[in-house]
Design an enzyme around this catalytic site. Sequence first.
Site, short mmCIF file in Angstrom:
data_model
loop_
_atom_site.label_atom_id
_atom_site.label_comp_id
_atom_site.label_asym_id
_atom_site.label_seq_id
_atom_site.Cartn_x
_atom_site.Cartn_y
_atom_site.Cartn_z
N VAL A 141 44.95 23.45 21.87
CA VAL A 141 45.13 23.49 20.42
C VAL A 141 46.52 23.05 19.98
O VAL A 141 46.65 22.33 18.97
CB VAL A 141 44.75 24.89 19.87
CG1 VAL A 141 45.72 25.98 20.33
CG2 VAL A 141 44.62 24.87 18.37
N ASP B 120 33.82 30.77 22.81
CA ASP B 120 35.25 30.73 22.46
C ASP B 120 35.73 32.16 22.18
O ASP B 120 35.20 32.82 21.28
CB ASP B 120 35.41 29.86 21.21
CG ASP B 120 36.83 29.36 21.01
OD1 ASP B 120 37.08 28.20 21.36
OD2 ASP B 120 37.66 30.13 20.51
N PRO B 121 36.71 32.67 22.93
CA PRO B 121 37.16 34.06 22.68
C PRO B 121 37.66 34.24 21.25
O PRO B 121 38.37 33.38 20.72
CB PRO B 121 38.29 34.25 23.70
CG PRO B 121 37.97 33.28 24.80
CD PRO B 121 37.38 32.09 24.10
N ASP C 262 35.85 28.90 11.72
CA ASP C 262 36.55 29.16 10.46
C ASP C 262 38.06 29.34 10.68
O ASP C 262 38.81 29.53 9.72
CB ASP C 262 35.96 30.39 9.74
CG ASP C 262 36.12 31.68 10.54
OD1 ASP C 262 36.80 31.66 11.59
OD2 ASP C 262 35.56 32.72 10.11
N ASN D 168 46.85 19.25 20.38
CA ASN D 168 45.96 18.60 19.41
C ASN D 168 46.55 18.63 18.00
O ASN D 168 46.66 17.60 17.33
CB ASN D 168 44.61 19.33 19.35
CG ASN D 168 43.60 18.75 20.33
OD1 ASN D 168 43.95 17.95 21.19
ND2 ASN D 168 42.35 19.18 20.21
N TYR E 268 35.73 27.95 35.08
CA TYR E 268 37.16 28.30 35.05
C TYR E 268 37.34 29.81 35.17
O TYR E 268 38.07 30.29 36.04
CB TYR E 268 37.77 27.77 33.75
CG TYR E 268 39.26 27.95 33.62
CD1 TYR E 268 40.15 27.15 34.33
CD2 TYR E 268 39.79 28.92 32.76
CE1 TYR E 268 41.53 27.30 34.18
CE2 TYR E 268 41.16 29.07 32.61
CZ TYR E 268 42.03 28.25 33.32
OH TYR E 268 43.39 28.40 33.16
N ASP E 269 36.65 30.56 34.29
CA ASP E 269 36.86 32.01 34.24
C ASP E 269 36.47 32.67 35.56
O ASP E 269 37.22 33.46 36.13
CB ASP E 269 36.01 32.64 33.12
CG ASP E 269 36.37 32.11 31.73
OD1 ASP E 269 37.14 31.14 31.65
OD2 ASP E 269 35.86 32.68 30.74
#
Length: 319
Positions: free
Chosen positions: A193, A279-280, A212, A196, A151-152
């Site tokens: 997100v 994950d950024p 976290d 979801n 994708y990126d």
Amino acid sequence: MTGIRSYNRRVLVTGGAGFLGSHLCERLIARGDEVVCVDNYFTGSRRNIAHLLGNPNFETIRHDVTFPLYVEVDQIFNLACPASPVHYQHDPVQTTKTSVHGAINMLGLAKRLNARILQASTSEVYGDPAIHPQPEEYWGNVNPIGPRSCYDEGKRCAETLFFDYHRQHNLPIKVMRIFNTYGPRMHPNDGRVVSNFIMQALKGEPITVYGDGSQTRSFCYVDDLIEGMIRLMDSPAEVTGPINIGNPGEFTMLELAEHVVALTGSRSTIEHRPLPQDDPKQRRPDITKAKSLLEWEPTIPLRDGLERTIHYFRSHFVD
Ligand code: NAD
Ligand code: UDP
Ligand code: UDP
């Protein structure tokens, strides 16, 4: 192309049956354009555009943009590409093809017609950014061989193609770097997100926070985003972008989960899951350029946008 009929602008929207594309088609029709919606329905759905199907100014073509397309239009919005990590990683080779071959075909089409063309690029071109917030001048921090690379790097290559067609063929281009956007018509199983968390909260299931939950994102409501997209397309020719469009309000995923639980009145609890690779850690747009060049800034705060989105999910998928 004027023919014998009275002249309307004819606009091609690739990915027009998707989340953003369907909102864009709706807005273009509302302002009097004729819209040609091209989609292969990989992540989009006819339900998203069902309300437009009877409109004489709206037409759909089932087509994969990795293959050539010959139509006659005045403007092209190139949105075709799965946007959710779950979907774009499902068939990563097809994702790169969609971004790269899709861009070549749509640029070839634009070149033949001398049509203005806008690329839906992404904040993912900044990767896991070392500069915060991200201005357009930042070149990014992208893993070229990881699970997000299809994708990126596909989107980065598409940007390269846009600027090379601009320099080499003098093509009028617009490159828009879209930051996380949410709203009605996101697919309920999209994996992103906001959808979801809302679906989980409405069903009383655990809210799945990856890692976290301290990673941040900036969420833009879809109506604001589409306004920015149309302003960019209509801006003077010298405004090529790339230009960030997004909402600078920045939230951790834990904060987002708490907002969604509070606004839905859900009894769901938060459950932590492993953080996906690459994950950024943080993301927030610097929108100085959009403010000065397009006189655009978002108007809908997260709370209002979430309420509207929750209403949509509740009425379409839960009640
Ligand atoms: P989406 O998945 O809802 O829409 C993408 C649409 O493209 C779908 O209708 C899908 O069926 C179609 N499509 C995929 N591959 C295709 C192909 N090869 N040929 C024809 N159609 C194809 O996603 P979205 O959120 O609406 O995203 C639209 C665009 O905006 C994408 O290019 C995405 O990369 C970009 N973008 C979106 C966001 C966001 O937060 N929503 C952020 C950054 C960039
Ligand atoms: N193309 C298309 N529709 C058009 C014109 C071109 O799909 O109306 C495709 C064509 O298949 C080509 C690509 O766009 O592969 C790039 O076109 P360009 O003219 O830039 O390159 P060339 O045809 O010279 O390879
Ligand atoms: N995320 C999460 N729970 C989920 C889905 C996503 O905590 O159920 C996190 C994800 O790890 C990322 C952020 O939410 O840090 C945004 O993810 P999304 O897939 O929506 O978009 P991204 O910005 O990563 O492309």
